[in-house]
Design an enzyme around this catalytic site. Structure first.
Site, PDB file in Angstrom:
ATOM      1  CG  ASP A 128      -1.608   1.180   1.592  1.00  0.00           C
ATOM      2  OD1 ASP A 128      -2.093   1.825   0.651  1.00  0.00           O
ATOM      3  OD2 ASP A 128      -1.702   1.535   2.787  1.00  0.00           O
ATOM      4  CB  CYS A 185      -7.430  12.315  -1.568  1.00  0.00           C
ATOM      5  SG  CYS A 185      -5.938  12.354  -2.514  1.00  0.00           S
TER       6      CYS A 185
HETATM    7  P1  IMP Z   1     -12.866   7.336  -0.228  1.00  0.00           P
HETATM    8  O1  IMP Z   1     -13.579   6.015  -0.269  1.00  0.00           O
HETATM    9  O2  IMP Z   1     -13.315   8.292  -1.283  1.00  0.00           O
HETATM   10  O3  IMP Z   1     -12.921   7.927   1.143  1.00  0.00           O
HETATM   11  O4  IMP Z   1     -11.334   7.047  -0.590  1.00  0.00           O
HETATM   12  C1  IMP Z   1     -10.543   6.123   0.138  1.00  0.00           C
HETATM   13  C2  IMP Z   1      -9.195   5.959  -0.546  1.00  0.00           C
HETATM   14  O5  IMP Z   1      -8.425   7.161  -0.490  1.00  0.00           O
HETATM   15  C3  IMP Z   1      -8.276   4.936   0.069  1.00  0.00           C
HETATM   16  O6  IMP Z   1      -8.620   3.611  -0.252  1.00  0.00           O
HETATM   17  C4  IMP Z   1      -6.914   5.337  -0.475  1.00  0.00           C
HETATM   18  O7  IMP Z   1      -6.702   4.833  -1.771  1.00  0.00           O
HETATM   19  C5  IMP Z   1      -7.032   6.838  -0.564  1.00  0.00           C
HETATM   20  N1  IMP Z   1      -6.347   7.537   0.545  1.00  0.00           N
HETATM   21  C6  IMP Z   1      -6.280   7.198   1.839  1.00  0.00           C
HETATM   22  N2  IMP Z   1      -5.621   8.127   2.549  1.00  0.00           N
HETATM   23  C7  IMP Z   1      -5.250   9.094   1.685  1.00  0.00           C
HETATM   24  C8  IMP Z   1      -4.539  10.334   1.832  1.00  0.00           C
HETATM   25  O8  IMP Z   1      -4.142  10.771   2.897  1.00  0.00           O
HETATM   26  N3  IMP Z   1      -4.349  11.029   0.674  1.00  0.00           N
HETATM   27  C9  IMP Z   1      -4.784  10.592  -0.526  1.00  0.00           C
HETATM   28  N4  IMP Z   1      -5.498   9.452  -0.698  1.00  0.00           N
HETATM   29  C10 IMP Z   1      -5.724   8.709   0.405  1.00  0.00           C
END
Ligand code: IMP
Length: 351
Positions: A128, A185
């Site tokens: 990861d 992000c």
């Molecule tokens: P969400 O489902 O839209 O909240 O996105 C989750 C995904 O964001 C995770 O599975 C990672 O791929 C990505 N991610 C996790 N932490 C970070 C970060 O700090 N910066 C950018 N992407 C992240």
């Protein structure tokens, strides 16, 4: 310039259907991720506010799979893995055991210890890192393959077809696709780099004919059940959810109540300043945070969220008479305008 699309830019076109019920057995949402059979195509993110043992166990029992995050010591990761195995012995229901690692020398040692400790009970190891199209990723995959030529490997994230081919050529079994789309992000804003997750998935899916057994996992920016159907149509084998699972009871951390009586849980990007302060003693000098830390609405049990999402997927499959995910992929995808997206949301007269 090339036009790239996000989930909200598209919809799927309904067709003639003979599905009399959306809950019937003849709609099969199962998928295969690097040799692991899942009944539902949902994976929880390896993040410290999303997936620890409780989430992995609950999601595994519901037919999906959780990836234990790597922001924990080796002993903590072993402890979480043991809890997952215990859950299996207690209930007889097999819960996939998937542990995440990074790419540093220290993480190589941890990966080796985890693989020795869990042996064949470790169903998959997930490498990861923020940009998986990277020499450190190559070295880590080679290191793990050197220890065990067979263990399924999930790797990511990448945003492009060449990133997907890079990982597939290294021999990984599942690729997390999506850079900068996560709800927490800041990568795109801080760096100017990224690709809408839907376009990344469609691009990687073009390479799939050469690597039919390498799973594509759409990761980042899933907001609604529709985004799951759209990801699968675009070529994903499963989707990775962070924010949607972070608000559930099974995610790590307690419920936080604000003065207005609302219930929340913490959700933070793994590249946020908050994580760096907690886990690494602060931001490295000269670096910028690529994630934020926030509250997400408390959503109750994981089962509730899954019912909503899989309910949406099954209803979508019934729209095109699809009996399985492969048949869903024959649906037509159309580009819509901003007027189309506002028409899509419930928009009756508000009181
Ligand atoms: P969400 O489902 O839209 O909240 O996105 C989750 C995904 O964001 C995770 O599975 C990672 O791929 C990505 N991610 C996790 N932490 C970070 C970060 O700090 N910066 C950018 N992407 C992240």
């Amino acid at each position: 310039m090339r036009e790239c699309l996000a989930f909200d830019d598209v919809l799927l076109v309904p067709g003639y259907s003979e599905k009399r019920s959306r809950v019937g057995e003849d709609i099969d949402t199962s998928t295969n991720v690097g040799g692991i059979e899942l009944r539902i195509p949902l994976i929880s993110s390896p993040m410290d506010t999303v997936t620890e043992a409780d989430m992995a166990i609950a999601l595994g029992r519901l037919g999906g799979m959780g990836v234990i995050h790597r922001f924990a010591s080796m002993l903590e990761r072993i402890e979480m893995g043991n809890q997952i195995l215990d859950a299996h012995y207690d209930s007889g229901i097999k819960v996939p055991l998937v542990l995440a690692v990074g790419v540093t020398e220290e993480e190589k040692n941890i990966a080796r210890e985890l693989m020795e400790h869990f042996h064949s009970n470790l169903d998959m190891i997930s490498i990861d890192i923020a940009n998986g199209h990277h020499i450190l990723m190559k070295e880590m995959v080679e290191y793990i393959r050197g220890l065990d030529g067979e263990i399924p490997i999930m790797a990511g994230n990448v945003a492009t077809e060449s990133g997907f081919r890079f990982l597939a050529d290294l021999g990984v079994n599942a690729v997390r696709v999506g850079i900068g789309g996560g709800s927490i992000c800041k990568t795109r804003i801080q760096t100017g780099f990224g690709v809408p997750t839907l376009t990344s998935v469609m691009d990687c899916a073009r390479a799939k004919k050469d690597y039919p057994n390498v799973a594509i996992l759409a990761d980042g920016g899933i907001k609604y059940p529709k985004d799951v159907s759209i990801s699968l149509k675009a070529g994903a084998d499963a989707v990775v959810l962070g924010s949607l699972f972070a608000g559930t009871k099974e995610a790590p951390g307690g419920i936080i109540y604000t003065n207005d009586g609302k219930a929340w849980k913490n959700y933070r990007g793994m590249a946020s300043a908050a994580v760096q302060e907690d886990k690494r003693g602060g931001m490295k000098p000269g670096t910028t945070a690529e994630g934020v830390s926030q509250l997400t609405e408390y959503k109750g049990s994981l089962e509730r969220v899954i019912t909503d999402f899989i309910g949406g997927l099954r209803a979508g499959m019934a729209m095109v008479n699809a009996s399985n995910l492969q048949e869903l992929r024959s649906a037509e995808m159309i580009k819509i305008t901003s007027a189309g997206i506002s028409e899509s949301h419930a928009h009756g007269t508000r009181r």
